[in-house]
Design an enzyme around this catalytic site. Structure first.
Site, PDB file in Angstrom:
ATOM      1  N   GLY A  90       0.922  -1.123   0.143  1.00  0.00           N
ATOM      2  CA  GLY A  90       0.060   0.071  -0.099  1.00  0.00           C
ATOM      3  C   GLY A  90       0.960   1.156  -0.011  1.00  0.00           C
ATOM      4  O   GLY A  90       0.609   2.408  -0.775  1.00  0.00           O
ATOM      5  N   GLN A 162      -1.255   7.526   4.786  1.00  0.00           N
ATOM      6  CA  GLN A 162      -0.468   7.356   3.604  1.00  0.00           C
ATOM      7  C   GLN A 162      -0.894   8.228   2.572  1.00  0.00           C
ATOM      8  O   GLN A 162      -0.095   8.834   1.753  1.00  0.00           O
ATOM      9  CB  GLN A 162      -0.447   5.748   3.286  1.00  0.00           C
ATOM     10  CG  GLN A 162       0.295   4.904   4.134  1.00  0.00           C
ATOM     11  CD  GLN A 162       0.275   3.247   3.544  1.00  0.00           C
ATOM     12  OE1 GLN A 162      -0.858   3.163   3.098  1.00  0.00           O
ATOM     13  NE2 GLN A 162       1.184   2.749   3.910  1.00  0.00           N
ATOM     14  N   ASP A 304      -0.271  -1.120  12.552  1.00  0.00           N
ATOM     15  CA  ASP A 304       0.559  -2.346  12.306  1.00  0.00           C
ATOM     16  C   ASP A 304       0.784  -3.075  13.552  1.00  0.00           C
ATOM     17  O   ASP A 304       1.197  -4.297  13.449  1.00  0.00           O
ATOM     18  CB  ASP A 304       1.895  -2.270  11.497  1.00  0.00           C
ATOM     19  CG  ASP A 304       1.461  -1.837   9.978  1.00  0.00           C
ATOM     20  OD1 ASP A 304       0.591  -2.067   9.517  1.00  0.00           O
ATOM     21  OD2 ASP A 304       2.264  -1.399   9.300  1.00  0.00           O
ATOM     22  N   LYS A 331      -5.794  -1.677   6.302  1.00  0.00           N
ATOM     23  CA  LYS A 331      -4.400  -2.511   6.457  1.00  0.00           C
ATOM     24  C   LYS A 331      -4.596  -4.057   5.958  1.00  0.00           C
ATOM     25  O   LYS A 331      -3.828  -4.633   6.465  1.00  0.00           O
ATOM     26  CB  LYS A 331      -4.214  -2.375   8.022  1.00  0.00           C
ATOM     27  CG  LYS A 331      -3.841  -0.983   8.293  1.00  0.00           C
ATOM     28  CD  LYS A 331      -2.509  -0.372   7.501  1.00  0.00           C
ATOM     29  CE  LYS A 331      -2.372   1.090   7.832  1.00  0.00           C
ATOM     30  NZ  LYS A 331      -0.903   1.286   7.035  1.00  0.00           N
ATOM     31  N   ARG A 336      -8.906  -5.385   9.821  1.00  0.00           N
ATOM     32  CA  ARG A 336      -7.845  -6.173  10.634  1.00  0.00           C
ATOM     33  C   ARG A 336      -8.099  -6.482  12.126  1.00  0.00           C
ATOM     34  O   ARG A 336      -7.858  -7.492  12.603  1.00  0.00           O
ATOM     35  CB  ARG A 336      -6.531  -5.299  10.767  1.00  0.00           C
ATOM     36  CG  ARG A 336      -5.272  -6.103  11.364  1.00  0.00           C
ATOM     37  CD  ARG A 336      -3.920  -5.267  11.282  1.00  0.00           C
ATOM     38  NE  ARG A 336      -3.315  -5.463   9.765  1.00  0.00           N
ATOM     39  CZ  ARG A 336      -2.469  -4.901   9.418  1.00  0.00           C
ATOM     40  NH1 ARG A 336      -1.914  -3.716  10.169  1.00  0.00           N
ATOM     41  NH2 ARG A 336      -1.682  -5.312   8.313  1.00  0.00           N
ATOM     42  N   ARG A 379       0.612  -9.568   8.944  1.00  0.00           N
ATOM     43  CA  ARG A 379       0.783  -9.336  10.286  1.00  0.00           C
ATOM     44  C   ARG A 379      -0.127 -10.326  11.264  1.00  0.00           C
ATOM     45  O   ARG A 379       0.045 -10.392  12.418  1.00  0.00           O
ATOM     46  CB  ARG A 379       0.667  -7.677  10.683  1.00  0.00           C
ATOM     47  CG  ARG A 379       1.745  -6.961  10.101  1.00  0.00           C
ATOM     48  CD  ARG A 379       1.706  -5.272  10.134  1.00  0.00           C
ATOM     49  NE  ARG A 379       2.594  -4.891   9.303  1.00  0.00           N
ATOM     50  CZ  ARG A 379       3.940  -4.744   9.287  1.00  0.00           C
ATOM     51  NH1 ARG A 379       4.357  -5.210  10.228  1.00  0.00           N
ATOM     52  NH2 ARG A 379       4.718  -4.240   8.409  1.00  0.00           N
TER      53      ARG A 379
END
Length: 422
Positions: A90, A162, A304, A331, A336, A379
Site C-alpha cells: 500500500g 499514507q 501495524d 490495512k 484487521r 501481520r
C-alpha cells in the site's frame, strides 16, 4: 502454503530487517532526486521490490553491492503505457501514485487481490484537484494517473496517513504552492516521519500544531543523498511480544531506540504492561514479566502493531481495550481488528469487536482450534505464530506465504529464538 508453529518460549538474539517504510521513502526520494544516491542496508522484500520495479520502469539504474544500494536517476525516461504492479504494498501504491502524477506520462497502477481492495478515492480526488489527470470513477486500483501536478488547494480525509504522506512527497515538485486541509488524520507519527525526510532534503513546508493545515512551497527539488536504514520496529514487535507473553528474554539488533518510526511505540506499550527493556547502541533487549498488566492501548498512530498486541493482551491481568481501530480496515483485505479477533476466538481466546475498539479478555492458554487463516495479511500470520507459543498444541497457519511481503526470513529467524516445549 501452510506453516505450523509450536508452544515454547524465546531466548537469544535476532537481527531484524530494515524498515520497509524508510526503505520506500528513500527509494522514491532518490528516484526524483535526478542524480546518484546511496542507501545502506535497504530492506529487500516483495513490498520494496514493487517500489524498485517502479523506479526501474521510470529509467533508474539500480545496483547492489553488499549492503549498499546505488540509485542512479540521472536519466529518467517516463512514457505512456508503463504499468506498475504494486503487489501487496500500500505504501508503494499511494506514494508512487502521487509522485507519478508529477510526470507527463500516463502510468497505470495495479496490485494483488488484497491491495485492490484498499480505497484510493480520497488521494485520487486530491491529485485531480491539484491538476493531475486521474480515472474519474476509480475507487481503488487498477487506475491510471498522468501529470503535471500543478499545485493549488485540496482538502482530504485521511483514514490512512499514507494519503497525506503521498501528497507531502509529491507537492514540492508542483509548479505552484500547495495548501492542504486535513479533516481527519490517522497515523500521525508516520506523517511526522515523512516530514523528517522532507526536512533532511531542505524542503520548505509549513503546518499548524494540530496537523490540520499544510502549505508546501512549489518548484522545489530533491537532491541526491546517502542514507542508512535502521531495523523495522513493526517487525521487531513480534519478537518483543513473543518474549512478553512467555516471561522470557529476546534481544533484537539493528534497532535505533530513538527512531522516528511510529511503531517504536511498541517499547513504551510493553513497558507499561510490565516488561523490562534495556537498550544499548543498536541492541534492544526485552524481558517479559510473570504477568502482564492490563492497560488501554490507542492504536490510531500504530495500526501495524494491533495483531501482535492483541495476542499479547490475551495474557494480561485483566481486559485490554484497543481504541481507534476503525482505520485498520485500510490495512488488509478485511478489517484487521475483525480478523485478529476472529482468529483469537477460534484458537480459544476471548476478543470482542466494538464500534471503534477491540476488547481482549485474559486467558491462561490457547486451547481451541489448531488451524487458522492468515487472511492474506502478513501481520495476522506473524501474530498467530506468536500465539502458538502459548497454545496447548501446534498451531497451523494457512496462507503463510503472505509473510514474504514484508519479512521473507520470518520463519527462520523466529524459529532460531524459540525454545520449543515439544
Amino acid at each position: 502454503m501452510n506453516k505450523t508453529f509450536f508452544p515454547g518460549s524465546v531466548w537469544g538474539q535476532v537481527d531484524i530487517p530494515a524498515s520497509k517504510s524508510q526503505t520506500i521513502h528513500t527509494l522514491l526520494i532518490a528516484l526524483f532526486a535526478r542524480g546518484v544516491s546511496t542507501i545502506q542496508n535497504p530492506l529487500i522484500c516483495s513490498d520494496t521490490e514493487a517500489c524498485l520495479d517502479f523506479c526501474r520502469k521510470l529509467g533508474a539504474k539500480i545496483t547492489m553491492q553488499g549492503d549498499l544500494m546505488t540509485v542512479d536517476s540521472s536519466e529518467l525516461k517516463p512514457h505512456d503505457g508503463i504499468e506498475i504492479n504494486c503487489r501487496n504494498s500500500g505504501t508503494t501504491l499511494y506514494f508512487a501514485t502521487a509522485l507519478a502524477s508529477t510526470l507527463g506520462a500516463e502510468i497505470r497502477f495495479t496490485g494483488d487481490r488484497a491491495l485492490l481492495s484498499r480505497p484510493a478515492k480520497p488521494l485520487l480526488t486530491s491529485l485531480h484537484e491539484l491538476g493531475a489527470t486521474v480515472d474519474p470513477e476509480a475507487e481503488s486500483a487498477p487506475y491510471s494517473v498522468k501529470g503535471p501536478l500543478e499545485g493549488g488547494h485540496t482538502s482530504i480525509r485521511c483514514m490512512t496517513g499514507q494519503y497525506l504522506n503521498a501528497l507531502l512527497l509529491a507537492t514540492p515538485l508542483c509548479a505552484k504552492d500547495t495548501t492542504i486541509d486535513v479533516h481527519l488524520l490517522k497515523e500521525r507519527a508516520a506523517t511526522r516521519m515523512t516530514e523528517m525526510w522532507l526536512e533532511r532534503q531542505n524542503i520548505e513546508f509549513f503546518r499548524d500544531d494540530e496537523m490540520y493545515h499544510y502549505t508546501i512551497r512549489g518548484n522545489q527539488c530533491y537532491k541526491p543523498f546517502f542514507a542508512d536504514i535502521n531495523g523495522d520496529f513493526s517487525l521487531a514487535a513480534f519478537f518483543f511480544c513473543a518474549a512478553a507473553i512467555t516471561a522470557s528474554t529476546v534481544t533484537v539488533t539493528h534497532l535505533d531506540a530513538k527512531s522516528s518510526q511510529a511503531d517504536r511505540a511498541i517499547l513504551d506499550i510493553l513497558a507499561k504492561m510490565g516488561c523490562s527493556i534495556r537498550s544499548e547502541g543498536h541492541f534492544v533487549s526485552l524481558t517479559g514479566p510473570s504477568r502482564l498488566k492490563a492497560i488501554d492501548i490507542d492504536v490510531g498512530d500504530t495500526p501495524d502493531l494491533l495483531p501482535a498486541l492483541a495476542v499479547t493482551a490475551c495474557f494480561a491481568s485483566g481486559p485490554v481495550r484497543f481504541t481507534n481501530v476503525i482505520h485498520n480496515a485500510m490495512k488488509g483485505p478485511q478489517q484487521r481488528s475483525s480478523t485478529i479477533a476472529y482468529n483469537i476466538n477460534a484458537i480459544g481466546g476471548n476478543a470482542q469487536v466494538l464500534q471503534d475498539s477491540l476488547v481482549v479478555y485474559p486467558i491462561s492458554s490457547f486451547n481451541g482450534a489448531n488451524e487458522v487463516q492468515s487472511f492474506e495479511d502478513p501481520r495476522i500470520a506473524m501474530a498467530m505464530a506468536v500465539a502458538a507459543l502459548r497454545s496447548t498444541r501446534g498451531l497451523t497457519i494457512q496462507g503463510f506465504e503472505c509473510v514474504d511481503s514484508p519479512f521473507p526470513d520470518f520463519q527462520t529467524k523466529f524459529s532460531s529464538v524459540v525454545l520449543s516445549r515439544n
